[in-house]
Every structure is written in structure tokens, then in C-alpha cells.
Scaffold this active site. Structure first.
Site, mmCIF file in Angstrom:
data_model
loop_
_atom_site.group_PDB
_atom_site.id
_atom_site.type_symbol
_atom_site.label_atom_id
_atom_site.label_comp_id
_atom_site.label_asym_id
_atom_site.label_seq_id
_atom_site.Cartn_x
_atom_site.Cartn_y
_atom_site.Cartn_z
ATOM 1 C CB CYS A 148 -0.903 0.004 1.233
ATOM 2 S SG CYS A 148 -1.841 -1.511 1.479
ATOM 3 C CG LEU A 182 -1.707 -4.045 -4.476
ATOM 4 C CD1 LEU A 182 -2.451 -3.725 -5.759
ATOM 5 C CD2 LEU A 182 -0.212 -4.158 -4.750
ATOM 6 C CB ILE A 210 -1.981 -8.714 -0.766
ATOM 7 C CG1 ILE A 210 -1.404 -7.636 -1.715
ATOM 8 C CG2 ILE A 210 -1.195 -10.018 -0.873
ATOM 9 C CD1 ILE A 210 -1.360 -8.037 -3.160
ATOM 10 C CB ILE A 211 -3.665 -10.725 3.300
ATOM 11 C CG1 ILE A 211 -2.434 -11.448 2.732
ATOM 12 C CG2 ILE A 211 -4.219 -11.481 4.499
ATOM 13 C CD1 ILE A 211 -1.281 -11.552 3.703
ATOM 14 N N GLY A 253 3.073 -2.861 3.438
ATOM 15 C CA GLY A 253 3.951 -4.013 3.480
ATOM 16 C C GLY A 253 3.197 -5.306 3.686
ATOM 17 C CB SER A 307 12.398 -10.426 -6.108
ATOM 18 O OG SER A 307 13.692 -9.952 -6.419
#
Length: 620
Positions: free
Chosen positions: A2, A51, A53-54, A76, A361
Site C-alpha cells: 500500500c 493494494l 493482497i490478504i 507491506g 524476487s
């Protein structure tokens, strides 16, 4: 993943501006395109872009504790949130969501500002305690997520990116000439500085606490603080590393949206994809950048690995010098930033974001496990190090001044004339102190700083040999300020979350306990990682030499493909020439394609600076 922003009153009579908060949050929409949220109360205003995600339905921020007097906005991921949820419930807490964010407010209730000690993740946190009128800002241990702050007219303003703070009316935007000298020296502006005076970055592993009309910043963690095994044998060390890597990858696959991975074909990304493929329920989506015909092209190796692991693979070719997006990138980074691999990173994150919201990554392997050439001795370096310092400075230093800098070996002579942090700067830096002295216009030369000052603060405190000190220094400088900054800005520009298993703080701690021989052996770096990878990939990929990840700048420079872009530096109205000597610039530009010494990184740094000064710097 975020973006966060906020305004907190330092003076009790100041009320944070609601309009300013919404502007600060609005410019972070790319970091969180799925929603926004705000909290405003006496003395505090917090903004958030999400954003998802969870806990897609219940994870909107801000999030509160049970009584509503502790509130958080957070950027994060906390990877151990499921384990923390269990322990918090056992301690009597009631959790109203299944998101990782909520565990932080309850940890704060139990542990106060030391809640960060319990988190395994990447984070930039702003937490408000209404009862104590206390604000806590915190940044993750390795520096994966950014956080900027400034003091202004009785308030503390903060945000995930510098551009957020620039939305606050009255914020001074005066270029810090010493920060600009830092940029010329290293290719980035190191924390806590930013390119603007009186605006700061919160360094990695630091927290800021605002209470009772004053704030303090403090370091809350070092790698030496972290408990880690001290292996008694090579087999024990490899086994411990393998176990930690498997767990780090496992918890970073936690997501309510699809997870992919970057696959360059190198040791680090191959290892991450190998472990993730073994742990994932469904085949991974993998992504690779290709440079057809260039030495840096790893797309063929990546394709072999993708087939081996059964991933759904995408190759993104960059076969032209299309830098039309460079002004966009300069804007996204907010500050001058000279790492040319930001361009392919932007391409690969943009392509990946079309398929997934999260990517793993392989970053961090070079700095933690000895992947760079600078971690092994140069020719004759051990012998030269035994010479008295006055001999090295007098003999090699004098020779370096007599030999034209354009000739092969000139750089080696210059490096051998110094030692310690100064030699490291000659290896990793863009322009040396002498080169910067020649570059600056006379009226700005007082900004010139000692080459070694920044790096020496870390190098001189590090234990071990010179080569081990270089690794420790890179881990605290180059990695957070360059590598992780690049990954964050490029990925967030494309609303993609990037997770880095090798930077699990437990792995970082173990890496410092491993002897140098388990990092470099027989002229090859990352020995321990290679041993974990052995048998998981085909031999032809396992044994191939490291190529690195970047743009073929020198090839493009020598072929003249960069000339249309470098013409901006040659122009009579060049913005760079307001600070740097026109004569020195012209000399560097003329020498660029006519000598055996690679000057492409220097020219790239100046090109980025030119665009930043033209498009982003305040115009007086």
C-alpha cells in the site's frame, strides 16, 4: 502492499489539514489502486491507499484495536501473521479481521513500541495511540519499504514517497547540494538525507516516536541482535540455510491473490523458483527480461529453468533503446537515481502486473552471500595491502595521477592507493572525490564531501576481514538505498507487490555467522546458496557464470544509440550545467565513445540528473 501518508501535531495547538492529507494520499494511488481510507482525530490525520493482497473483503485500513484507541495505517506484508494471530488470541485478544495488519495493533497493546521485534516482514508503519497521544513510525529491518518525513509549522508530515510530502503547502523544496554530491558519488541519495533540505528518510531498522511535543528516531535492530545458529561444519551450515530458505519462501507464498516469481536464470532467482515450485499448490507464473544479442541476456537460461520447473513463463524482450519512459521513471523515483537496471525492472514488473499482484524476487543474495566481484581480491591486492600506507599512497597515488584516467589500469592504480572504505567507494561509486571536484562549478565546490565518510560509518564498525566488511557495508548502504529502492519504486509504479525471501532477517543473521569460505570459494561467489541449489536445476544452468541484471549501456553508447538522449547534456541550456562545469561535462561526453574505459554509468547518472532537474526540481 500500500501507500501511507499522515500529519501529526507536534505543537498541541496545531490541527492537521484534512485537505493536505487527501492530496498526500491521492498521489500514492499507484501504490494502492484498490481503495483508500482515512482517520482524523485531535492531533492526527492518517491516510491509506490499498493494494488488496490478504483478506480482500475485510482488510481495509485504517484498522483499530478492540477499544478503538490504537489505529494503524501500514504498507507491506507481515509474513508470520498467522502464527501471531494464534498467540494473540491465546493472550485474550479479539481479532475482527483475518488481515496481517490487525496483528500489529494488538502487538502494540502488549509490547508498546517494541512490537516491531515480533514482526517478520517488510513494512512502513504509522501507528497512533490516542490515550498517550503517541505516534510510532517504523521501517522494516532490511529497508524494503520506504518512509519519508519532515517537520513543518508545528506538524510532522510523513508518507511512503517523497512526492506525497511535496503536496503539503509550505514545505521547503530547496535542493540539498551535499545530497547532490552524494548522488554523484554513489548514484543515489543515502538515508537519512533526501535531495531536499529538511526532508528526511527514516533509515532501515529505525523507528520514530512522537510524544509530548517532541520526536526521536532510534535504531531498533541490527543483524548482530538477531539470534542465529553458529554452524559447526559445512554440512550443518548448508542444512540450516536450506531450512530457513524453505520457511522464508513458504510464508511468502501466503496470499489471497495469485503469486508469481521473477526468473533471471541466475543462482538467486533459480533457488527461489525451485523452492516456491515445490511449496506452491499450483504452477508459478514466472517472468524474465531478455536483451537479444547482448551479454546480459539470460532469457535462454530462464526458459530452460521454466520448463524444468513447469512454470507458466513469460519473456519480455528489450531489443531497442526505447527510453521514452525515462521521464516517467524519474518522476516515480522522486530523486536522482542512477541505477540503469531500473529500466528493465520497470519492464518486468509492468508485464508481471498483467498476470499477478505478487511476485517473489531473488534480490539480496549478492550482498548477503558474496555475489559481487568486489568481495574478492583484485590482482595483487593482498600483497599490496601489506605495504606501508605511505608507500601505497605515494607510489600508486602518484602513478594514478600521471596515467590518463581513460587508460586501462588507471582505476586499479587509484584504488590501490587507498584502502578500507575509500577503496570500496572507488569500486562502487560513480564519480570519485577528485572527479567530483573537477565536475562542480566553483561556487558549489564547498559541497564536496570526503569519499569515505558515508561508507566508513558502516565499514569501520563491521567485524572481520576487509572483504567481509565490504559485504556488511553493502548490506546497510547499497542494498536498501539502491537495490531495494529500485524494486519498490518500479513495482509500485505498476501496483505489484514484490517479496524477497532472501532478505528474511533470520537468513541475514545466519549469513553473518557463515565463514567467508562458505561465501567465496575457488573464485566463485555464493557458495552456500549454490550448495542449497545443487541438484535442483540442470547442470548447464548451475555451472554457468554470473551475468548480472542490467542494461547493455556500454554497447548502446559505443554504437551511438544513446546519442539522442545524451544530446540533452550537450545542449547550451542544459540544467546540469547550472551546477556542474560545462568544460568538464563536454570532456566527459567527448571521451565517452573513444576510450577503453567504460564511462556509460557516469553518463547515465548525468542524464537522469538532467531529466530530474528539468522536470522535477523546483524552478527558481
Amino acid at each position: 502492499m500500500c501507500g501511507i501518508a499522515g500529519i501529526a501535531a507536534i505543537d498541541s495547538g496545531v490541527t492537521p489539514s484534512s485537505d493536505a492529507l487527501r492530496r498526500m494520499t491521492g498521489v500514492l494511488a499507484h501504490r494502492g489502486p484498490d481503495g483508500e481510507g482515512f482517520f482524523e482525530a485531535d492531533g492526527i490525520a492518517l491516510g491509506h491507499r490499498r493494494l488488496s493482497i490478504i483478506d480482500l473483503a475485510g482488510g481495509d485500513q485504517p484498522i483499530f484495536n478492540e477499544t478503538g484507541d490504537v489505529v494503524i495505517v501500514f504498507n507491506g506484508e507481515i509474513y508470520n501473521y498467522k502464527e501471531l494471530q494464534q498467540s494473540l488470541r491465546a493472550n485474550g485478544h479479539t481479532l475482527s479481521t483475518s488481515t496481517d495488519t490487525e496483528v500489529i495493533v494488538h502487538l502494540y497493546e502488549d509490547y508498546g513500541p517494541t512490537f516491531v521485534d515480533h514482526l517478520n516482514g517488510m513494512f512502513a508503519i504509522a501507528l497512533w495511540d490516542a490515550k498517550r497521544k503517541r505516534l510510532v513510525l517504523a521501517r522494516d529491518r532490511m529497508g524494503e519499504k520506504p518512509l519519508y518525513f519532515a517537520e513543518l509549522s508545528g506538524t510532522l508530515v510523513f508518507g511512503s514517497e517523497l512526492k506525497s510530502l511535496l503536496e503539503v503547502p509550505g514545505l521547503e523544496q530547496t535542493i540539498d547540494i551535499e545530497a547532490l554530491d552524494d548522488y554523484l558519488a554513489y548514484g543515489y541519495v543515502p538515508a537519512p538525507r533526501t535531495i531536499f533540505k529538511n526532508v528526511f528518510k527514516l533509515p532501515a531498522a529505525h523507528r520514530l516516536i512522537l510524544e509530548s511535543g517532541r520526536y526521536v528516531t532510534e535504531r531498533y535492530w541490527t543483524v548482530d541482535d538477531e539470534p542465529a545458529p553458529v554452524p559447526n561444519s559445512e554440512a550443518e551450515a548448508i542444512a540450516a540455510l536450506r531450512e530457513l530458505l524453505q520457511d522464508a519462501v513458504r510464508i511468502r507464498l501466503r496470499s489471497d491473490v495469485p503469486v508469481g516469481a521473477f526468473l533471471s536464470g541466475g543462482i538467486d532467482s533459480s533457488l527461489i523458483v525451485a523452492l516456491a515450485s515445490a511449496a506452491a499448490v499450483e504452477p508459478l507464473q514466472t517472468f524474465t527480461i531478455g536483451f537479444p544479442g547482448a551479454n546480459q541476456d539470460e532469457s535462454g537460461d530462464a526458459a530452460v529453468l521454466a520448463k524444468h520447473f513447469g512454470t507458466r513463463h513469460t519473456t519480455i524482450p528489450i531489443d531497442e533503446v526505447d527510453l521514452s519512459l525515462l521521464p516517467t521513471l524519474v518522476s516515480q523515483f522522486d530523486e536522482p537515481f542512477a541505477d540503469p537496471s531500473s529500466v528493465p525492472t520497470f519492464h518486468v514488473t509492468r508485464e508481471a502486473s498483467r498476470f499477478v499482484k505478487v511476485c517473489l524476487s531473488g534480490d539480496g543474495g549478492d550482498e548477503l552471500f558474496g555475489g559481487y566481484r568486489r568481495y574478492r581480491p583484485e590482482p595483487f591486492e593482498p600483497f599490496i595491502n601489506r605495504m606501508p600506507q605511505f608507500v601505497r599512497r605515494g607510489g600508486f597515488g602518484t602513478a594514478a595521477k600521471l596515467v590518463p584516467s581513460s587508460l586501462p589500469g588507471a582505476g586499479w592504480l587509484d584504488r590501490m592507493s587507498v584502502d578500507g572504505a575509500r577503496r570500496l567507494q572507488r569500486k562502487v561509486g560513480i564519480f570519485s572525490q577528485a572527479e567530483r571536484l573537477a565536475l562542480w562549478r566553483p561556487e558549489y565546490r564547498e559541497a564536496l564531501q570526503d569519499d569515505a565518510a558515508y561508507l566508513a560509518a558502516f565499514y569501520d564498525e563491521a567485524p572481520g576481514t576487509d572483504l567481509e566488511r565490504r559485504m556488511a557495508t553493502d548490506r546497510q548502504t547499497y542494498m536498501p538505498e539502491d537495490v531495494l529502492t529500485k524494486v519498490d519504486r518500479d513495482s509500485m509504479a505498476n501496483s505489484l507487490e514484490v517479496r524477497v525471501p532472501l532478505l528474511d532477517h533470520r537468513i541475514a543473521a545466519l549469513s553473518t555467522r557463515l565463514p567467508y569460505d562458505l561465501k567465496f570459494r575457488n573464485g566463485t561467489g555464493k557458495y552456500a546458496l549454490r550448495e542449497v541449489l545443487r541438484g535442483l536445476v540442470p547442470d548447464e544452468v548451475f555451472n554457468r557464470p554470473k551475468r548480472g541484471f542490467g542494461m547493455p549501456l556500454r554497447d548502446w553508447q559505443e554504437s551511438g544509440k544513446l546519442d539522442p538522449f545524451l544530446s540533452q547534456l550537450r545542449a547550451s541550456d542544459s540544467h546540469v550545467a547550472k551546477f556542474l562545469s560545462r568544460r568538464a561535462l563536454d570532456k566527459l561526453l567527448e571521451r565517452g565513445g573513444t576510450t577503453s574505459r567504460d564511462t556509460s554509468s557516469r553518463l547515465w547518472a548525468l542524464l537522469w540528473l538532467e531529466i530530474w532537474l528539468r522536470d522535477q526540481a523546483p524552478q527558481n
